[in-house]
Design a protein around this motif. Structure first.
Motif, mmCIF file in Angstrom:
data_model
loop_
_atom_site.group_PDB
_atom_site.id
_atom_site.type_symbol
_atom_site.label_atom_id
_atom_site.label_comp_id
_atom_site.label_asym_id
_atom_site.label_seq_id
_atom_site.Cartn_x
_atom_site.Cartn_y
_atom_site.Cartn_z
ATOM 1 N N SER A 187 11.895 -10.111 -1.215
ATOM 2 C CA SER A 187 10.525 -10.619 -1.177
ATOM 3 C C SER A 187 9.519 -9.469 -1.229
ATOM 4 O O SER A 187 8.512 -9.534 -1.942
ATOM 5 C CB SER A 187 10.313 -11.451 0.085
ATOM 6 O OG SER A 187 8.973 -11.875 0.187
ATOM 7 N N ALA A 188 9.809 -8.382 -0.486
ATOM 8 C CA ALA A 188 8.913 -7.226 -0.496
ATOM 9 C C ALA A 188 8.882 -6.582 -1.882
ATOM 10 O O ALA A 188 7.822 -6.190 -2.378
ATOM 11 C CB ALA A 188 9.358 -6.212 0.558
ATOM 12 N N ALA A 189 10.039 -6.480 -2.514
ATOM 13 C CA ALA A 189 10.100 -5.918 -3.868
ATOM 14 C C ALA A 189 9.288 -6.770 -4.833
ATOM 15 O O ALA A 189 8.587 -6.239 -5.711
ATOM 16 C CB ALA A 189 11.550 -5.816 -4.326
ATOM 17 N N ASP A 190 9.351 -8.081 -4.682
ATOM 18 C CA ASP A 190 8.606 -8.982 -5.551
ATOM 19 C C ASP A 190 7.101 -8.770 -5.378
ATOM 20 O O ASP A 190 6.348 -8.732 -6.359
ATOM 21 C CB ASP A 190 8.999 -10.426 -5.224
ATOM 22 C CG ASP A 190 8.450 -11.406 -6.241
ATOM 23 O OD1 ASP A 190 8.434 -11.055 -7.444
ATOM 24 O OD2 ASP A 190 8.045 -12.514 -5.851
ATOM 25 N N ARG A 191 6.654 -8.607 -4.134
ATOM 26 C CA ARG A 191 5.229 -8.388 -3.876
ATOM 27 C C ARG A 191 4.775 -7.051 -4.458
ATOM 28 O O ARG A 191 3.689 -6.948 -5.030
ATOM 29 C CB ARG A 191 4.949 -8.423 -2.368
ATOM 30 C CG ARG A 191 5.202 -9.781 -1.726
ATOM 31 C CD ARG A 191 4.503 -9.913 -0.363
ATOM 32 N NE ARG A 191 4.860 -8.857 0.556
ATOM 33 C CZ ARG A 191 5.941 -8.845 1.334
ATOM 34 N NH1 ARG A 191 6.811 -9.865 1.260
ATOM 35 N NH2 ARG A 191 6.174 -7.861 2.175
ATOM 36 N N ILE A 192 5.618 -6.034 -4.328
ATOM 37 C CA ILE A 192 5.276 -4.703 -4.859
ATOM 38 C C ILE A 192 5.127 -4.755 -6.373
ATOM 39 O O ILE A 192 4.145 -4.265 -6.943
ATOM 40 C CB ILE A 192 6.351 -3.677 -4.448
ATOM 41 C CG1 ILE A 192 6.283 -3.415 -2.940
ATOM 42 C CG2 ILE A 192 6.204 -2.379 -5.233
ATOM 43 C CD1 ILE A 192 7.460 -2.632 -2.404
ATOM 44 N N GLU A 194 0.828 -1.209 0.000
ATOM 45 C CA GLU A 194 0.000 0.000 0.000
ATOM 46 C C GLU A 194 0.860 1.256 0.000
ATOM 47 O O GLU A 194 0.542 2.248 -0.666
ATOM 48 C CB GLU A 194 -0.935 -0.008 1.217
ATOM 49 C CG GLU A 194 -2.079 -1.007 1.092
ATOM 50 C CD GLU A 194 -2.826 -0.841 -0.231
ATOM 51 O OE1 GLU A 194 -3.242 0.304 -0.551
ATOM 52 O OE2 GLU A 194 -2.969 -1.838 -0.956
ATOM 53 N N ALA A 195 1.961 1.222 0.747
ATOM 54 C CA ALA A 195 2.866 2.372 0.759
ATOM 55 C C ALA A 195 3.440 2.601 -0.637
ATOM 56 O O ALA A 195 3.534 3.744 -1.111
ATOM 57 C CB ALA A 195 3.988 2.148 1.769
ATOM 58 N N ALA A 196 3.812 1.519 -1.293
ATOM 59 C CA ALA A 196 4.362 1.629 -2.647
ATOM 60 C C ALA A 196 3.300 2.098 -3.623
ATOM 61 O O ALA A 196 3.580 2.918 -4.516
ATOM 62 C CB ALA A 196 4.927 0.284 -3.085
ATOM 63 N N ARG A 197 2.072 1.602 -3.468
ATOM 64 C CA ARG A 197 0.999 1.985 -4.382
ATOM 65 C C ARG A 197 0.712 3.494 -4.281
ATOM 66 O O ARG A 197 0.581 4.182 -5.303
ATOM 67 C CB ARG A 197 -0.271 1.188 -4.059
ATOM 68 C CG ARG A 197 -1.359 1.353 -5.127
ATOM 69 C CD ARG A 197 -2.669 0.736 -4.663
ATOM 70 N NE ARG A 197 -2.506 -0.606 -4.160
ATOM 71 C CZ ARG A 197 -2.419 -1.697 -4.922
ATOM 72 N NH1 ARG A 197 -2.468 -1.577 -6.232
ATOM 73 N NH2 ARG A 197 -2.294 -2.897 -4.364
#
Length: 743
Positions: free
Chosen positions: A33-38, A4-7
Motif C-alpha cells: 500500500s505504501a509503495a502504491d501511494r509513493i 515525503e521521505a520517498a520524494r
C-alpha cells in the motif's frame, strides 16, 4: 510521511543522476500500500515501473522473482522488489541493474530484525532432502540487512510504526554537466556509429574495434555491468557487416547477446544498409548471426569475424577453438552476477598471446545509465559480493603442500569474517564460470553444504564446496526411481532415475560441487592435497565422495589420480560447454564400495554399446580417459572362434568386419584394465574410434591424421598384435603361429 521521505530521496537521486534505495519494512499489505501511494505521488510513470513479486499487486508491469532476467537490457524509472514471499539473490542483482539514473529501487521486506529468522520460497529451494526448511539458516539475509542499514543512499521506513529509520540522503555536491563525447577525427567506422556512443569510453572501445579491419586482430573489452560494452560491440559488428563481412556472435545464451544485436540492427537501419532483420543481413552481402558456444567453436560457414559476448562465462576450451578466426572480439563483465570465470583472465589470455593476433585491450569504466560513484552500485557489489576477489597474488604465491593448513570453514566463520568470505567466494567465482549471487546464499544458509579449504598464512589458497547427498528414506527413493526430481541429490538421482538403481540413494555421500586453487599457486599438488584431506575427514562419516563435471581428458586424469572412478558418462551435451558429463565415485565404506562396484562394473559392460550409439561423437581422448579411470573388475572371456578371428585380423588375412564384437570386448578390456603404456596415444584413440564407436573408416582416418583408410586399417592391425600377445588364449597363439612361422 512515507511519501515525503520517498520524494526527498527521489529528488536527490535525480539531481545527481544516481539511484537510491527505499526499504519499506513491516506487514506485506502495508508495504504494498505504501509503495502504491509513493508511485502515485511521485513523477514516475507507471509505464517505467516494474514490480518483482510473487503477488499480483500495483498497476504496473509485473514479473516473478524467478523471471527477473526479463529485465536484462531494460531501463526502468523504478523497480519494486517485494522480498516478502521470496528473497532471491539473483533477482535482486538483476533489478538493481535495471534501475536508471535518477530512479528508485523500492525494497519491501518484513521487519528487519525478524527477517533473517523467517523462511520464504527461496529457503524452500535450499531445503534439500533429507533436510527441511527449518534447517535453512538466515545468514544471507542477516548480512543483507546489515548492508542496508550501513550503506549510503539507502533509506529505511517502518510502515507499521510509520517512522523513518534512515533517510538515505548523501547530500552530494552538485555535478557539473558533462559535455557530449566527440568522435575521433581519424575514424574508419562511419560517423553514425560514433554518434550512437553515449560516453567517451564507448567511443574508445569502438575505435579499438576498428583494429579488426586489419587482421589478424583481437579486441578484449572489459567493464562492469552497465558500461555499454555490448552496445559498442554491436556497433562494431554492424560496421563490419556493412562492409560485407560475415560476423558470427556467440554468448552463453541468445538473450545475453540481445543488446549487441539491437544496437547493430539500429545502426544498420540508420545507415540504410539493413537488407534483412533476422538474421541480420546487409546490402553489401554481410551478415550478423548467432550460434551457441559449442556450435560456434566449429566456426560454421567460416565466418570473417567472431564476437564472443560475456566471454568469461564461456569455457576456455571453446574460446580456444575460436582462435582459428582472424578477427576476434571478446567482451567480459568484471563484476557480474553471471560469474566472471578466472579461466578467461589467466588461461585464455595466455593462449591468445601465443597466436598471431594483434591483441588490443580496452576498459570501459564510465556508467551509461547513472553517474560514476553511484552508491547503489557500490551497495550491490558488497551485498551480493559481485566484486569478490581471491587473495592478491603475493599473499599466496609461496604456498606449498607443506605450508598450508586444512580448515573446515563453517558458515558462521564466513559470516563473521568478511575478508575470509570474500576470499572463499572470490576464488569460487574466478574458478567457475557460473557462480552467482544465489550461490552466496547457498554458501551461507544451505544445510547440505560444507566448505573446506587450505589456508596459507591466513589466506585461502584452495577451496572445496561439498554437498551432502543420499541417505534418503524408502518413500523418497521410490519417488526418485519413478521419475520425481529430488532436489540437491544429483549423483543419487542419476544413478537411480537414469541407471535404475533404487538403492543408490541409501548410502550417504559428499559430492565435490566446486574445487578451486588460486591461480598463483597452481600445479603444486594443492588440489590433490585438499582432496586427500577430504577423504581422511569423511571416511569415518560417509560412504562415498563423488563428483560430476564436464569431461575432459585432463580432468578425468586428475580425478583418477586422486582415487575417483568413472561410473557414468552422460549421453547429452551441456548447452554452454558442449561437453558430456562424467560421474565419478571414491568409495569410503563397505556400502560405498558396493555402490561403486556395481556401477563401475556396469559402466564398463555397457560403454561399448553407448559409444557406438549416443556417444559416437564423443572425443576419443575423453572416452579413453574415462575408461582408464574406471576401476572395474574386468575379465576377458572370448571363445576360441572369436580369438581366431581377432588373431587372424592382427597377423593374417582375417577381417574385423566379419565379427566386430570380440574386437570391441578386447578393446574395452585393455582400455579399462590393461597396461596404459602398451599402446601409443593414437593407437588407443584408434581402438575407441573404430572398435568402440564404429566410425566409418574415412572418418577415422581423417580424425586421427592417417593419410588413407588403408593406412588406418594397417594401424589397427598393428595395435591389435600386442593385445593378442598379451591377452590371447591357446587358440589365439595357435592362430598366430601359423602366420609367424610363415614369416
Amino acid at each position: 510521511m512515507v511519501v515525503e521521505a520517498a520524494r526527498t530521496l527521489h529528488e536527490e537521486a535525480q539531481s545527481v543522476n544516481e539511484r537510491r534505495v527505499l526499504v519499506l519494512t513491516g506487514d506485506r499489505e502495508a508495504c504494498l500500500s505504501a509503495a502504491d501511494r509513493i508511485l502515485g505521488a511521485l513523477p514516475i510513470p507507471l509505464t517505467g515501473t516494474t514490480l518483482v513479486s510473487t503477488r499480483d499487486a500495483l498497476a504496473c508491469e509485473q514479473v516473478g522473482p524467478r523471471n527477473a532476467d526479463e529485465l536484462l537490457g531494460t531501463t526502468r524509472d523504478a523497480v519494486v522488489f517485494d522480498a516478502h514471499g521470496e528473497c532471491r539473490p539473483n533477482a535482486l542483482g538483476r533489478v538493481v541493474g535495471a534501475v536508471d539514473g535518477g530512479g528508485l529501487l523500492l525494497v519491501l521486506a518484513p521487519v528487519l530484525d525478524e527477517w533473517p529468522s523467517g523462511h520464504d520460497a527461496f529457503d524452500e529451494g535450499l531445503a534439500v532432502p533429507p533436510f527441511d526448511v527449518e534447517d535453512v539458516a538466515g545468514r544471507f539475509r542477516r548480512r543483507l540487512v546489515e548492508t542496508l542499514r550501513t550503506h549510503p543512499g539507502i533509506a529505511i521506513y517502518d510502515v507499521d510504526a510509520d517512522t523513518l529509520e534512515r533517510d538515505g540522503l548523501t547530500n552530494p555536491a552538485p555535478r557539473i554537466a558533462e559535455s557530449e563525447p566527440e568522435p575521433p577525427a581519424d575514424r574508419a567506422f562511419p560517423h553514425e556509429a560514433y554518434a550512437a556512443c553515449l560516453t567517451d569510453d564507448q567511443m574508445d572501445a569502438l575505435a579499438a574495434f576498428e583494429g579488426l579491419r586489419d587482421p589478424p586482430a583481437a579486441v578484449v573489452a572489459e567493464a562492469d555491468r552497465g558500461r555499454g560494452k555490448s552496445s559498442a560491440a554491436g556497433l562494431a559488428a554492424a560496421c563490419l557487416a556493412k562492409d560485407g563481412l560475415d560476423v558470427l556472435v556467440t554468448a552463453p545464451g541468445r538473450r545475453s547477446a540481445s543488446e549487441l544485436f539491437a544496437r547493430a540492427r539500429e545502426l544498420l537501419g540508420d545507415l540504410d544498409a539493413l537488407a534483412a532483420d533476422e538474421p541480420i543481413e546487409t546490402d553489401a552481402g554481410g551478415r550478423i548471426r548467432f550460434a551457441k558456444p559449442p556450435d560456434a567453436a566449429d566456426l560454421p560457414d567460416d565466418p570473417d569475424a567472431v564476437f564472443a559476448d560475456e566471454a568469461a562465462a564461456i569455457p576456455v576450451r571453446l574460446l580456444e577453438s575460436l582462435l582459428e578466426c582472424e578477427r576476434l572480439a571478446f567482451t567480459t563483465t568484471v563484476h557480474g552476477y553471471e560469474g566472471a570465470g578466472r579461466g578467461f583472465d589467466v588461461r585464455f589470455r595466455d593462449r591468445l598471446a601465443d597466436t598471431d593476433h594483434e591483441a588490443t585491450d580496452v576498459t570501459l569504466a564510465e556508467p551509461i545509465r547513472y553517474a560514476a560513484g553511484d552508491p547503489v552500485e557500490v551497495w550491490a557489489f558488497r551485498a551480493l559480493l559481485l566484486d569478490a576477489r581471491p587473495a592478491v597474488d603475493p599473499l599466496v604465491e609461496d604456498a606449498t603442500t607443506e605450508s598450508v593448513t586444512y580448515e573446515a570453514l563453517t558458515p558462521d566463520d564466513l559470516l563473521a569474517d568478511e575478508n575470509l568470505l570474500r576470499e572463499v567466494f572470490g576464488l569460487l567465482v574466478y574458478a567457475h564460470y557460473r557462480t552467482e549471487p544465489n550461490d552466496l546464499a547457498r554458501l551461507l544458509d544451505a544445510p547440505n553444504l560444507a566448505v573446506r579449504a587450505l589456508v596459507h598464512d591466513g589466506h585461502v589458497v584452495s577451496v572445496a564446496l561439498l554437498a551432502r547427498e543420499g541417505g534418503l528414506d524408502a518413500d523418497l527413493r521410490a519417488a526418485m526411481y519413478e521419475g520425481e526430481r529430488v532436489k540437491g541429490n544429483m549423483l543419487p538421482d542419476v544413478l537411480t532415475s537414469q541407471l535404475r538403481d533404487e538403492d543408490a540413494a541409501i548410502p550417504v555421500g559428499y559430492r565435490v560441487m566446486r574445487i578451486a586453487t588460486h591461480h598463483a599457486a597452481r600445479s603444486r599438488g594443492l588440489g590433490s592435497r585438499l582432496l586427500g584431506e577430504l577423504r581422511a575427514e569423511y571416511e569415518a562419516d560417509a560412504d562415498w565422495l563423488g563428483v560430476g563435471y564436464g569431461a575432459t581428458p585432463e580432468l578425468l586424469s586428475f580425478w583418477r589420480a586422486n582415487g575417483y572412478s568413472t561410473v557414468h558418462l552422460s549421453t547429452t551435451r551441456n548447452d554452454t560447454s558442449g561437453e558430456y558429463s562424467a560421474v565419478m565415485l571414491d568409495p569410503l565404506s563397505h556400502l560405498g564400495e558396493r555402490l561403486h562396484d556395481r556401477h563401475a562394473g556396469w559402466f564398463a559392460d555397457r560403454i561399448p554399446d553407448v559409444l557406438a550409439d549416443s556417444l559416437r561423437d564423443l572425443d576419443p581422448n575423453v572416452a579413453r580417459a574415462a575408461l582408464r579411470a574406471c576401476d572395474a573388475d574386468q575379465s576377458l572371456d572370448l571363445a576360441d572362434s572369436s580369438w581366431r578371428v581377432v588373431a587372424g585380423a592382427a597377423h593374417g588375412p582375417g577381417m574385423y568386419s566379419v565379427d566386430p564384437a570380440p574386437f570391441r570386448r578386447l578393446a574395452r578390456h585393455h582400455l579399462v584394465a590393461g597396461d596404459a603404456n602398451m599402446l601409443a596415444a593414437r593407437e588407443k584413440r584408434l581402438l575407441v574410434a573404430k572398435l568402440l564407436q564404429a566410425r566409418p573408416w574415412d572418418e577415422v582416418a581423417d580424425g586421427l591424421g592417417f593419410h588413407s583408410t588403408s593406412q588406418a586399417m594397417r594401424a589397427l592391425g598393428d595395435a591389435l598384435r600386442p593385445l593378442v600377445d598379451e591377452y590371447g588364449t591357446t587358440a589365439a597363439r595357435e592362430e598366430l603361429a601359423r602366420f609367424t612361422d610363415e614369416d
